[in-house]
Every structure is written in C-alpha cells, then in structure tokens.
Write a protein that holds these residues in place. Structure first.
Motif, short mmCIF file in Angstrom:
data_model
loop_
_atom_site.label_atom_id
_atom_site.label_comp_id
_atom_site.label_asym_id
_atom_site.label_seq_id
_atom_site.Cartn_x
_atom_site.Cartn_y
_atom_site.Cartn_z
N ALA A 112 50.89 30.44 42.72
CA ALA A 112 50.71 29.66 43.95
C ALA A 112 49.23 29.41 44.18
CB ALA A 112 51.31 30.40 45.15
N ILE A 113 48.87 28.14 44.33
CA ILE A 113 47.51 27.76 44.71
C ILE A 113 47.57 27.45 46.19
CG2 ILE A 113 45.58 26.17 44.34
CD1 ILE A 113 46.84 25.61 41.55
N ILE A 114 46.79 28.18 46.97
CA ILE A 114 46.86 28.05 48.43
C ILE A 114 45.47 27.68 48.96
CG2 ILE A 114 47.39 29.27 50.58
CD1 ILE A 114 49.07 31.22 48.68
N GLY A 115 45.40 26.61 49.72
CA GLY A 115 44.13 26.16 50.28
C GLY A 115 43.86 24.72 49.90
N GLN A 116 42.67 24.26 50.23
CA GLN A 116 42.26 22.90 49.89
C GLN A 116 40.91 22.95 49.20
OE1 GLN A 116 42.33 20.70 53.56
NE2 GLN A 116 44.53 20.35 53.42
N TYR A 117 40.72 22.02 48.30
CA TYR A 117 39.47 21.98 47.55
C TYR A 117 38.38 21.27 48.36
CZ TYR A 117 42.11 23.45 43.42
OH TYR A 117 42.89 24.14 42.53
N LYS A 118 38.04 21.87 49.48
CA LYS A 118 36.91 21.38 50.27
C LYS A 118 35.75 22.31 49.99
CE LYS A 118 39.62 19.26 53.92
NZ LYS A 118 40.04 19.29 55.31
N LEU A 119 34.55 21.76 49.94
CA LEU A 119 33.37 22.54 49.61
C LEU A 119 33.29 23.82 50.43
CD1 LEU A 119 31.21 22.00 47.52
CD2 LEU A 119 29.78 21.04 49.31
N PHE A 120 33.15 24.94 49.75
CA PHE A 120 33.00 26.28 50.34
C PHE A 120 34.23 26.76 51.11
CE2 PHE A 120 28.61 24.37 50.54
CZ PHE A 120 28.21 24.89 49.32
N SER A 121 35.35 26.07 50.93
CA SER A 121 36.58 26.51 51.61
C SER A 121 37.23 27.63 50.79
CB SER A 121 37.55 25.34 51.78
OG SER A 121 37.95 24.87 50.51
N LYS A 122 38.16 28.33 51.45
CA LYS A 122 38.84 29.44 50.82
C LYS A 122 40.05 28.94 50.03
CE LYS A 122 40.60 34.03 51.93
NZ LYS A 122 40.86 35.00 53.00
N ILE A 123 40.17 29.41 48.79
CA ILE A 123 41.32 29.08 47.95
C ILE A 123 41.83 30.38 47.34
CG2 ILE A 123 42.11 27.91 45.86
CD1 ILE A 123 40.18 25.70 46.41
N LYS A 124 43.14 30.56 47.43
CA LYS A 124 43.78 31.72 46.81
C LYS A 124 44.59 31.24 45.61
CE LYS A 124 44.64 34.48 50.94
NZ LYS A 124 45.73 35.04 51.78
N VAL A 125 44.54 32.01 44.55
CA VAL A 125 45.41 31.78 43.40
C VAL A 125 46.20 33.08 43.24
CG1 VAL A 125 45.59 31.19 40.96
CG2 VAL A 125 43.71 30.27 42.33
N VAL A 126 47.52 32.98 43.44
CA VAL A 126 48.37 34.16 43.44
C VAL A 126 49.36 34.08 42.27
CG1 VAL A 126 49.95 35.59 44.79
CG2 VAL A 126 48.22 34.19 45.96
N TYR A 127 49.32 35.10 41.41
CA TYR A 127 50.25 35.21 40.29
C TYR A 127 51.33 36.21 40.69
CZ TYR A 127 46.27 33.18 37.83
OH TYR A 127 45.24 32.36 37.45
N GLY A 128 52.59 35.81 40.59
CA GLY A 128 53.69 36.68 40.96
C GLY A 128 54.30 37.37 39.75
N PRO A 129 55.21 38.32 40.00
CA PRO A 129 55.93 38.96 38.89
C PRO A 129 56.75 37.92 38.13
CG PRO A 129 56.32 40.11 40.98
CD PRO A 129 55.62 38.83 41.30
N PRO A 130 56.95 38.16 36.82
CA PRO A 130 57.75 37.20 36.04
C PRO A 130 59.13 36.96 36.67
CG PRO A 130 56.64 38.72 34.57
CD PRO A 130 56.40 39.23 35.98
N VAL A 131 59.57 35.72 36.60
CA VAL A 131 60.86 35.31 37.15
C VAL A 131 61.96 35.69 36.17
CG1 VAL A 131 62.24 33.35 37.97
CG2 VAL A 131 59.76 33.36 38.32
N ASP A 132 63.00 36.34 36.65
CA ASP A 132 64.11 36.73 35.79
C ASP A 132 65.07 35.55 35.62
OD1 ASP A 132 66.15 37.92 34.41
OD2 ASP A 132 66.70 39.35 35.99
N LEU A 133 65.08 35.00 34.41
CA LEU A 133 65.97 33.87 34.11
C LEU A 133 67.11 34.28 33.19
CD1 LEU A 133 63.35 30.99 33.53
CD2 LEU A 133 64.64 31.52 35.61
N THR A 134 67.36 35.57 33.09
CA THR A 134 68.41 36.09 32.21
C THR A 134 69.75 35.40 32.43
OG1 THR A 134 67.30 38.22 32.31
CG2 THR A 134 69.50 38.22 31.38
#
Length: 193
Positions: free
Chosen positions: A141-163
């Motif tokens: 998940a990319i959260i935030g906006q690409y505005k100069l000096f703004s806060k952006i989070k990049v969140v990697y979650g646990p692998p999705v179970d597609l079994t």
C-alpha cells in the motif's frame, strides 16, 4: 546488476530528500524465491518507491511507449523493466513475467493497471501470474501524495494466501484471487492511514 544497485542508491537519496518516507513491513518479503509485489497505483513515481527500499532487485512491466523515449528507454531497460502493450498483455510479456517469478525473482505489478481513484476494477493479470508461478504475493500500500516534503508510507503486508485458488481453471478463479489481493491492499491502506 551494478547499474541497478547504483540507481537504487541514488533514487533512495532523491526520494528521501523530496518526501518524508516511512517504510513498513519489509520483513514480509521472502528473502528468496519468486515474489509478486502487488500495489495500489497513484502516480508515475510508484514503481521506484515500491522497489528501492528492499534488498532484492524488482522488475516491472512498463508501457511499450516508454522504451522509445530517449534516455528513459535505455535506463528502464537496464533496470530490468520489460515492455507491455497498451490495452493488453502480449504473450512475450506473460512469458517474461512468469520466467522472472519461476526463476526466483521479484516482480512489481499494479493490479489496477492504471493510476486511479480506487474506482477502476482490478485486472486479473497479477492473480494469473501468481497462480501460474507459485510466487508469494505480497500486498503493498502506497499511502500519501507526492507533494514536496509530504509524508508517504509504503506498507508491505504478509503474503496473501491464494491456496484456495490454485489448480482451478474456473473462469472466475483469477477474478476471485484478484479481489482477495485488492482487499488485502485496501486493508493495509485502512490500517495505516
């Protein structure tokens, strides 16, 4: 590989100077084996931010037209991107993606296919690649906006179970798997606002 490491180091500096970046959950990315990073898509700046803060190289599909742009084309080619035709994925693109994953590489993909406002239905390509390659699917998940000096989070979650979807050839299987992947991405966004 040397060029990739150099470009990644430069882009890390550039992104950290321009934005207040917070990276969460990189421990969820397997250290080996095929991995499909599935992310929401808000800007042309998304592919680098998804890949530059993890240790393993990440490859992306890119619009065929980008490879014809002077300077940019050769750079993205050297970074391991490969072309995809607008309006559909060619057999060559599918073959390349599956080869990357089956050989234990990491590929980044945006299931929505385009930058959006979360209203576009996700395409099933990500699920098809995951189901055919047995790669781990890590929601991003990319959260935030690409505005100069703004806060952006990049969140990697646990692998999705597609079994539950593996080995099934039913028409709706890829769509259901895609829905599950997108639900995990939306959940990450909601939890980390």
């Amino acid at each position: 590989m040397t060029f990739y490491r150099f470009a990644r180091a430069v882009l890390r500096i550039v992104y950290r100077v321009l934005f207040r970046i917070k990276i969460i959950g990189t421990e969820h990315i397997p250290v080996e084996g095929g991995v499909l990073l599935c992310s929401n898509h808000i800007s042309y700046l998304d592919p680098p931010i998804v890949g530059i803060f993890i240790k393993r190289p990440v490859r992306f599909m890119a619009k065929e037209e980008l490879f014809k742009v002077p300077v940019l084309g050769p750079i993205i080619n050297k970074l391991g991107a490969f072309p995809v035709k607008r309006g559909g994925i060619s057999k060559d693109s599918i073959r390349t993606a599956l080869t990357v994953l089956r050989e234990g590489g990491i590929m980044g993909i945006f299931p929505e296919g385009t930058r959006n406002s979360q209203s576009v239905a996700a395409k099933k390509g990500a699920a098809v690649f995951a189901l055919r390659s047995d790669a781990a699917v890590v929601p991003v998940a990319i959260i935030g906006q690409y505005k100069l000096f703004s806060k952006i989070k990049v969140v990697y979650g646990p692998p999705v179970d597609l079994t539950a979807y593996k080995g099934k050839e039913a028409t709706g299987t890829a769509e259901e798997a895609t829905d599950k992947i997108m639900a995990e991405i939306r959940q990450l966004m909601k939890q980390n606002q």
